[in-house]
Design an enzyme around this catalytic site. Structure first.
Site, short mmCIF file in Angstrom:
data_model
loop_
_atom_site.label_atom_id
_atom_site.label_comp_id
_atom_site.label_asym_id
_atom_site.label_seq_id
_atom_site.Cartn_x
_atom_site.Cartn_y
_atom_site.Cartn_z
N ASP A 20 -25.70 -29.53 -34.51
CA ASP A 20 -26.53 -29.69 -35.45
C ASP A 20 -25.91 -30.59 -36.51
OD1 ASP A 20 -28.72 -29.05 -37.17
OD2 ASP A 20 -27.66 -27.33 -37.75
N SER A 21 -26.75 -30.48 -37.58
CA SER A 21 -26.23 -31.30 -38.61
C SER A 21 -25.42 -30.36 -39.66
CB SER A 21 -27.36 -31.83 -39.69
OG SER A 21 -28.20 -30.64 -39.91
N TYR A 52 -30.06 -33.99 -42.23
CA TYR A 52 -30.77 -35.07 -41.40
C TYR A 52 -32.09 -35.12 -41.94
CZ TYR A 52 -27.41 -35.38 -37.58
OH TYR A 52 -26.08 -35.69 -36.67
N GLY A 53 -32.74 -34.15 -42.30
CA GLY A 53 -34.31 -34.19 -42.86
C GLY A 53 -34.43 -35.22 -43.89
N CYS A 84 -31.13 -28.44 -33.20
CA CYS A 84 -31.37 -28.91 -34.44
C CYS A 84 -33.21 -29.65 -34.35
CB CYS A 84 -30.48 -30.04 -34.83
SG CYS A 84 -31.18 -30.97 -36.48
N ASN A 85 -33.82 -28.99 -34.80
CA ASN A 85 -35.28 -29.60 -34.64
C ASN A 85 -35.39 -31.17 -35.00
OD1 ASN A 85 -35.84 -26.44 -35.10
ND2 ASN A 85 -37.45 -27.52 -33.99
N THR A 86 -34.77 -31.55 -36.15
CA THR A 86 -34.82 -32.90 -36.72
C THR A 86 -34.29 -33.72 -35.66
OG1 THR A 86 -34.89 -31.76 -38.97
CG2 THR A 86 -34.53 -34.30 -38.86
N CYS A 198 -37.02 -25.37 -38.09
CA CYS A 198 -35.69 -25.88 -38.54
C CYS A 198 -34.53 -24.70 -38.27
CB CYS A 198 -35.60 -26.21 -39.86
SG CYS A 198 -33.96 -26.62 -40.55
N HIS A 200 -32.05 -24.22 -39.41
CA HIS A 200 -31.26 -23.47 -40.57
C HIS A 200 -32.12 -22.30 -40.96
CE1 HIS A 200 -28.69 -27.07 -40.95
NE2 HIS A 200 -28.00 -26.15 -41.88
#
Ligand code: DGL
Length: 274
Positions: A20-21, A52-53, A84-86, A198, A200
């Protein structure tokens, strides 16, 4: 009977690598450990790239496969989870093309949300990069046809989730703005399911639920991803006992890794920076 492993079977201690970020991917690691309690874990966070978003699609489409390539070479995982969705909505195809290891991505849980809504109005709360992706249009067209899908990007929730995991205060205005960003849209008064798109955001589940109220369900995809990981690794060998996992952070001038105590509940026993 021959008990030797097939030539390409992963060694028992070959890890699962979560990426993930930042710390959001821990919300996917948690349910995965519940299903595979002795799996060796490497948790990688790209702190040098967080958030990342707020990045452009081209930058992420290049950055994520390159970094994952380094991580795969270093840790030799049996499977990579882009938690991570992004990164998944933008770079999953690029990563799959670049790496010869099974990759599991994270997709906004629009399908279960569409099945769950009674009012026909669902919300997708993600990063700004995720909510503008054509991938989200495709999921909505495929699984939520005839329903209203509202979207809102909230970078503040990423900052809030990182703070909460470090034991720092979360700004309540960030939580209010995130929910108001969906509710304030046309049809938003009928909202009854919000997709936390997301990784997070489930770290702020309690705060978001308190703000949304009891008539709105919050859902995320973590349990489904954990089941997918267990399915893809079925029949593989695992260590007899759980050993502490490793968290690895890309070096950032602005952000130090969190204290180990914040990661210990997720089975992490040491921190590295690269
Ligand atoms: N955790 C990430 C996601 O699932 C992104 C947070 C960020 O870096 O902006 O979208």
């Amino acid at each position: 009977m021959d008990h030797s492993l097939p030539p390409d079977a992963p060694a028992p201690d070959a890890p699962i690598l979560f990426f993930d970020s930042g710390l959001g991917g821990l919300t996917v690691l948690g349910p995965t450990r519940a299903l595979l309690p002795t799996a060796s874990i490497v948790y990688a966070a790209d702190y040098a790239g967080l958030p990342y978003g707020q990045k452009g699609d081209d930058e992420l489409a290049a950055r994520v496969p390159a970094l994952l390539g380094r991580l795969v070479e270093r840790y030799q995982p049996r499977l990579v989870v882009i938690a991570c969705n992004t990164a998944s909505t933008i770079a999953l195809a690029h990563v799959r093309a670049a790496l010869d290891v099974p990759i599991v991505g994270t997709v906004p849980a629009i399908k279960p949300a569409a099945e769950m809504t009674k009012s026909g109005v669902i919300g997708v709360l993600g990063t700004e990069a995720t909510v503008r992706q054509p991938y989200v249009d495709d999921l909505s067209a495929k699984f939520a046809a005839g329903k209203t899908v509202l979207r809102h990007g909230s970078p503040g929730l990423v900052t809030g989730a990182e703070a909460k995991l470090r034991g720092e205060a979360v700004d309540p205005a960030v939580i209010e703005r995130a929910i108001a960003g969906l509710r304030g849209q046309s049809g938003g008064e009928k909202l009854d399911v919000i997709v936390l798109a997301c990784t997070h955001f489930p770290l702020l589940q309690q705060e978001l639920q308190a703000e949304a109220g009891p008539d709105i369900a919050l859902i995320d995809g973590a349990a489904g991803i954990a089941r997918r990981i267990a399915y893809l690794t079925r029949g593989q060998s695992w260590p007899a006992e759980a050993r502490p996992g490793i968290a690895v952070f890309t070096r950032s001038a602005e952000r130090a890794p969190p204290p180990l105590a914040a990661l210990a509940p997720y089975g992490i026993g040491s921190i590295e920076t690269i």
